[in-house]
Design a protein around this motif. Structure first.
Motif, PDB file in Angstrom:
ATOM      1  N   ALA A 127       0.906  -1.253   0.009  1.00 45.96           N
ATOM      2  CA  ALA A 127      -0.100  -0.044  -0.100  1.00 45.96           C
ATOM      3  C   ALA A 127       0.786   1.061  -0.046  1.00 45.96           C
ATOM      4  N   VAL A 128       1.922   1.263   0.542  1.00 49.85           N
ATOM      5  CA  VAL A 128       3.015   2.518   0.765  1.00 49.85           C
ATOM      6  C   VAL A 128       3.631   2.471  -0.566  1.00 49.85           C
ATOM      7  N   SER A 129       3.926   1.273  -1.028  1.00 52.26           N
ATOM      8  CA  SER A 129       4.427   1.386  -2.523  1.00 52.26           C
ATOM      9  C   SER A 129       3.575   2.044  -3.626  1.00 52.26           C
ATOM     10  N   MET A 130       2.144   1.770  -3.507  1.00 56.33           N
ATOM     11  CA  MET A 130       1.224   2.385  -4.264  1.00 56.33           C
ATOM     12  C   MET A 130       1.037   3.889  -4.107  1.00 56.33           C
ATOM     13  N   GLN A 131       1.180   4.121  -2.649  1.00 54.67           N
ATOM     14  CA  GLN A 131       1.242   5.751  -2.619  1.00 54.67           C
ATOM     15  C   GLN A 131       2.392   6.442  -3.029  1.00 54.67           C
ATOM     16  N   VAL A 132       3.532   5.741  -3.084  1.00 55.11           N
ATOM     17  CA  VAL A 132       4.814   6.514  -3.667  1.00 55.11           C
ATOM     18  C   VAL A 132       4.477   6.604  -5.306  1.00 55.11           C
ATOM     19  N   LYS A 133       4.101   5.702  -5.576  1.00 53.44           N
ATOM     20  CA  LYS A 133       3.950   5.653  -7.246  1.00 53.44           C
ATOM     21  C   LYS A 133       2.684   6.446  -7.396  1.00 53.44           C
ATOM     22  N   LYS A 134       1.851   6.905  -6.906  1.00 52.97           N
ATOM     23  CA  LYS A 134       0.816   7.716  -7.116  1.00 52.97           C
ATOM     24  C   LYS A 134       1.382   9.344  -7.082  1.00 52.97           C
ATOM     25  N   LEU A 135       2.140   9.271  -6.023  1.00 48.14           N
ATOM     26  CA  LEU A 135       2.846  10.789  -5.765  1.00 48.14           C
ATOM     27  C   LEU A 135       3.731  10.952  -6.864  1.00 48.14           C
ATOM     28  N   GLU A 136       4.536   9.990  -7.275  1.00 48.37           N
ATOM     29  CA  GLU A 136       5.341  10.217  -8.495  1.00 48.37           C
ATOM     30  C   GLU A 136       4.756  10.551  -9.684  1.00 48.37           C
ATOM     31  N   ASP A 137       3.567  10.016  -9.720  1.00 54.19           N
ATOM     32  CA  ASP A 137       2.825  10.214 -11.024  1.00 54.19           C
ATOM     33  C   ASP A 137       2.279  11.657 -10.906  1.00 54.19           C
ATOM     34  N   LEU A 138       2.090  11.970  -9.631  1.00 55.05           N
ATOM     35  CA  LEU A 138       1.559  13.536  -9.700  1.00 55.05           C
ATOM     36  C   LEU A 138       2.596  14.538  -9.897  1.00 55.05           C
ATOM     37  N   VAL A 139       3.507  14.343  -9.443  1.00 53.81           N
ATOM     38  CA  VAL A 139       4.598  15.417  -9.602  1.00 53.81           C
ATOM     39  C   VAL A 139       5.357  15.241 -10.684  1.00 53.81           C
ATOM     40  N   GLY A 140       5.412  14.152 -11.539  1.00 56.84           N
ATOM     41  CA  GLY A 140       6.020  13.720 -12.731  1.00 56.84           C
ATOM     42  C   GLY A 140       7.538  13.436 -12.517  1.00 56.84           C
ATOM     43  N   ARG A 141       7.863  13.091 -11.570  1.00 49.62           N
ATOM     44  CA  ARG A 141       9.419  12.782 -11.251  1.00 49.62           C
ATOM     45  C   ARG A 141       9.600  11.659 -10.410  1.00 49.62           C
ATOM     46  N   ARG A 142      10.652  11.024 -10.388  1.00 52.20           N
ATOM     47  CA  ARG A 142      10.877  10.039  -9.570  1.00 52.20           C
ATOM     48  C   ARG A 142      11.522  10.498  -8.029  1.00 52.20           C
ATOM     49  N   LEU A 143      10.909  10.048  -7.098  1.00 55.57           N
ATOM     50  CA  LEU A 143      11.179  10.629  -5.652  1.00 55.57           C
ATOM     51  C   LEU A 143      12.369   9.792  -5.030  1.00 55.57           C
ATOM     52  N   PHE A 144      12.476   8.549  -5.297  1.00 56.34           N
ATOM     53  CA  PHE A 144      13.169   7.363  -4.692  1.00 56.34           C
ATOM     54  C   PHE A 144      14.125   6.609  -5.653  1.00 56.34           C
ATOM     55  N   ASP A 145      15.314   6.598  -5.131  1.00 55.70           N
ATOM     56  CA  ASP A 145      16.171   5.253  -5.815  1.00 55.70           C
ATOM     57  C   ASP A 145      16.165   4.189  -4.859  1.00 55.70           C
ATOM     58  N   ARG A 146      15.736   2.947  -5.158  1.00 50.54           N
ATOM     59  CA  ARG A 146      15.719   2.136  -4.345  1.00 50.54           C
ATOM     60  C   ARG A 146      16.083   0.524  -4.930  1.00 50.54           C
ATOM     61  N   ASP A 147      16.710  -0.345  -4.333  1.00 52.11           N
ATOM     62  CA  ASP A 147      17.026  -1.480  -4.685  1.00 52.11           C
ATOM     63  C   ASP A 147      16.780  -2.400  -3.480  1.00 52.11           C
ATOM     64  N   SER A 148      17.252  -3.713  -3.542  1.00 45.56           N
ATOM     65  CA  SER A 148      17.079  -4.664  -2.546  1.00 45.56           C
ATOM     66  C   SER A 148      17.607  -4.432  -1.235  1.00 45.56           C
ATOM     67  N   ARG A 149      18.602  -3.535  -1.021  1.00 45.83           N
ATOM     68  CA  ARG A 149      19.434  -3.101   0.005  1.00 45.83           C
ATOM     69  C   ARG A 149      19.271  -1.757   0.599  1.00 45.83           C
ATOM     70  N   ARG A 150      18.652  -0.954  -0.239  1.00 46.79           N
ATOM     71  CA  ARG A 150      18.452   0.462   0.368  1.00 46.79           C
ATOM     72  C   ARG A 150      17.478   1.316  -0.419  1.00 46.79           C
TER      73      ARG A 150
END
Length: 300
Positions: A35-58
């Motif tokens: 659910a949190v991931s979906m919220q982040v995706k929605k916010l990124e779609d709204l602002v039109g930019r990626r907010l986080f760099d993420r991989d399996s460790r960080r």
């Protein structure tokens, strides 16, 4: 039509930025990681930019995410203040809160400023002492609420709301050698301090020969001893700045785990208590522990 930035999306964004973890942010918000991931995706779609760099460790903020974070904090603070005025505009009276000195210095100013704007007719009295004493004052009825380290008062008896969590670590002087000495010199607070009890127990369990080289009723006293390379000390990880550095696993020092700060209160049905609790929680979300050299008082 300009899109609307939902405060709940911004709150999730700030929580992830502060914790560095989708799962921890989800746990604090009472949501699932998906659910949190979906919220982040929605916010990124709204602002039109990626907010986080993420991989399996960080998880790390992008450059755009870093630039957006201060504005998100300001919006959330304004949202909390406006909601407080709308929800409880007519509260008046007084409330007494107990807290260790370092929390009073680091966190209470923003809490009290925000609370005063939304509840100008409420008088807030502050009593400073170590967490163990704050708990006693609450049990005796001397105070209405408190901020304490690792609150252990039964939820059945008192309101308890965890507002902050952080790693407790060993800090030493930058370029220092105190951690190599035998017996190991340690700077601690008074015997009632839970950080002292935990660190001494960890050293004993790990078989470290050590001595209390410096004892201070204030975290500032511990910081001075560490910065002078006279001892090492168990302190919050966020204090690893300037002259203080984190002593990692390569030193062999035992892990100290995390510590939590909780808001506790006598009466969860008291509207003043609940209003202050909300302000404390909102103020801690973007808060950081002060850097070395800032005014700190009695240890937690």
């Amino acid at each position: 039509m300009q899109p609307i930035l939902d405060a709940d999306l911004l709150r999730t964004f700030v929580a992830i930025a502060d914790t560095g973890s989708f799962s921890v942010a989800a746990e604090r918000a009472g949501r699932t990681p998906s659910a949190v991931s979906m919220q982040v995706k929605k916010l990124e779609d709204l602002v039109g930019r990626r907010l986080f760099d993420r991989d399996s460790r960080r998880v790390a903020l992008t450059a755009f995410g870093e630039s957006m974070l201060p504005d998100a904090r300001r919006i959330l603070q304004m949202h909390a203040e406006l909601w407080g005025r709308l929800k409880q505009p007519d509260l008046e009276g007084s409330i007494t809160v107990g807290t260790p000195d370092e929390y009073a210095s680091a966190f209470l100013p923003r809490v009290l400023r925000s609370f005063a704007r939304t509840h100008p007719r409420v008088q807030v009295n502050v009593i400073c002492d170590i967490s163990a004493k704050v708990r006693v004052y609450l049990e005796r009825g001397d105070i209405d609420s408190g901020l304490v380290t690792n609150a252990d008062i039964s939820d059945a008896q008192f309101l308890r709301r965890q507002v902050h969590e952080e790693q407790l670590v060993w800090l030493g002087a930058r370029g220092g050698t105190a951690y190599r000495r035998e017996p190991l010199p340690v700077a601690v607070a008074n015997p009632d301090c839970c950080w002292r009890k935990r660190s001494v127990a960890a050293l004993n369990k790990a078989g470290f020969r050590h001595r209390v080289a410096y004892q201070s009723a204030s975290a500032a006293g511990q910081i001075a001893a560490v910065a002078g390379d006279l001892a090492i000390a168990p302190l919050p990880a966020s204090l690893a700045r300037g002259d203080l550095v984190l002593l990692g696993a390569d030193t062999g020092l035992p892990d100290l785990g995390t510590y939590a700060i909780s808001f506790i209160a006598r009466d969860e049905n008291d509207p003043l208590v609940m209003a202050l609790s909300d302000h404390v929680a909102e103020s801690f979300a973007p808060a950081s522990v002060p850097a070395p050299g800032m005014s700190l008082g009695k240890a937690a």
